[in-house]
Design a protein around this motif. Sequence first.
Motif, mmCIF file in Angstrom:
data_model
loop_
_atom_site.group_PDB
_atom_site.id
_atom_site.type_symbol
_atom_site.label_atom_id
_atom_site.label_comp_id
_atom_site.label_asym_id
_atom_site.label_seq_id
_atom_site.Cartn_x
_atom_site.Cartn_y
_atom_site.Cartn_z
ATOM 1 N N LYS A 7 19.111 33.346 47.192
ATOM 2 C CA LYS A 7 20.323 33.459 46.314
ATOM 3 C C LYS A 7 21.116 32.134 46.354
ATOM 4 O O LYS A 7 21.061 31.637 47.455
ATOM 5 C CB LYS A 7 20.765 34.968 46.501
ATOM 6 N N LYS A 17 25.808 34.209 38.991
ATOM 7 C CA LYS A 17 25.603 35.543 38.170
ATOM 8 C C LYS A 17 24.221 35.939 38.253
ATOM 9 O O LYS A 17 23.987 37.153 38.336
ATOM 10 C CB LYS A 17 26.292 35.169 36.917
ATOM 11 N N LYS A 18 23.183 35.037 38.059
ATOM 12 C CA LYS A 18 21.750 35.472 37.848
ATOM 13 C C LYS A 18 21.374 36.201 39.166
ATOM 14 O O LYS A 18 20.629 37.166 39.215
ATOM 15 C CB LYS A 18 20.881 34.201 37.367
ATOM 16 N N CYS A 19 21.889 35.342 40.236
ATOM 17 C CA CYS A 19 21.549 36.091 41.493
ATOM 18 C C CYS A 19 22.019 37.609 41.642
ATOM 19 O O CYS A 19 21.249 38.345 42.229
ATOM 20 C CB CYS A 19 21.967 35.284 42.684
ATOM 21 N N LEU A 20 23.123 37.719 41.326
ATOM 22 C CA LEU A 20 23.759 39.096 41.324
ATOM 23 C C LEU A 20 23.180 39.956 40.336
ATOM 24 O O LEU A 20 22.783 41.072 40.926
ATOM 25 C CB LEU A 20 25.374 39.279 40.927
ATOM 26 N N ASP A 21 22.530 39.659 39.409
ATOM 27 C CA ASP A 21 21.780 40.448 38.418
ATOM 28 C C ASP A 21 20.605 40.849 39.075
ATOM 29 O O ASP A 21 20.209 41.970 38.992
ATOM 30 C CB ASP A 21 21.714 39.478 36.968
ATOM 31 N N VAL A 22 19.820 39.810 39.605
ATOM 32 C CA VAL A 22 18.448 40.107 40.310
ATOM 33 C C VAL A 22 18.436 41.035 41.362
ATOM 34 O O VAL A 22 17.910 41.964 41.635
ATOM 35 C CB VAL A 22 17.797 38.885 40.662
ATOM 36 N N ASP A 24 20.815 43.227 41.775
ATOM 37 C CA ASP A 24 21.307 44.802 41.204
ATOM 38 C C ASP A 24 19.764 45.385 40.674
ATOM 39 O O ASP A 24 19.441 46.622 40.949
ATOM 40 C CB ASP A 24 22.186 44.618 39.948
ATOM 41 N N LYS A 25 19.049 44.506 40.052
ATOM 42 C CA LYS A 25 17.740 45.122 39.547
ATOM 43 C C LYS A 25 16.922 45.545 40.835
ATOM 44 O O LYS A 25 16.336 46.456 40.642
ATOM 45 C CB LYS A 25 17.081 44.022 38.744
ATOM 46 N N TYR A 80 12.140 36.404 37.883
ATOM 47 C CA TYR A 80 12.280 37.914 38.375
ATOM 48 C C TYR A 80 10.988 38.969 37.921
ATOM 49 O O TYR A 80 10.497 39.569 38.633
ATOM 50 C CB TYR A 80 13.331 38.511 38.347
ATOM 51 N N GLU A 100 13.745 36.291 29.491
ATOM 52 C CA GLU A 100 14.085 35.647 30.877
ATOM 53 C C GLU A 100 13.624 34.160 31.116
ATOM 54 O O GLU A 100 14.289 33.487 31.423
ATOM 55 C CB GLU A 100 13.583 36.440 32.006
#
Length: 111
Positions: A7, A17-22, A24-25, A80, A100
């Motif tokens: 990350k 932001k994208k790292c946080l989203d991944v 979370d997923k 991802y 994505e």
Amino acid sequence: MKITLVKKILADGSPCKKCLDVLDKLEANGHMAYIDEILTADERDANSPGMLLAAQLEVNRAPFFVVEIDNEEALVYTVYLKFVRDILEQKTDAADEATEILSNNPDLDFL
């Protein structure tokens, strides 16, 4: 098999932001149990573990996953949903994967 997630921390010190989203997923889908190591690529520190690994593997986006299987060459995933489909063997929606890929590659466009 060893799975490493890299990350990024941006130059201003904020998380990607994208790292946080991944992340979370991964949590929401119960996939964090498959991640063996999380490294941080800190843009403020070229010698941070994630930055060194990214340079070694010639990866220029985050987050990314490195999958090591026995003595085989490491597999690198920057998408991802492709990682989930190929490695975690989960079903993903083709439209979500295409979205994505397009968001990761702003130079691409619909034909």
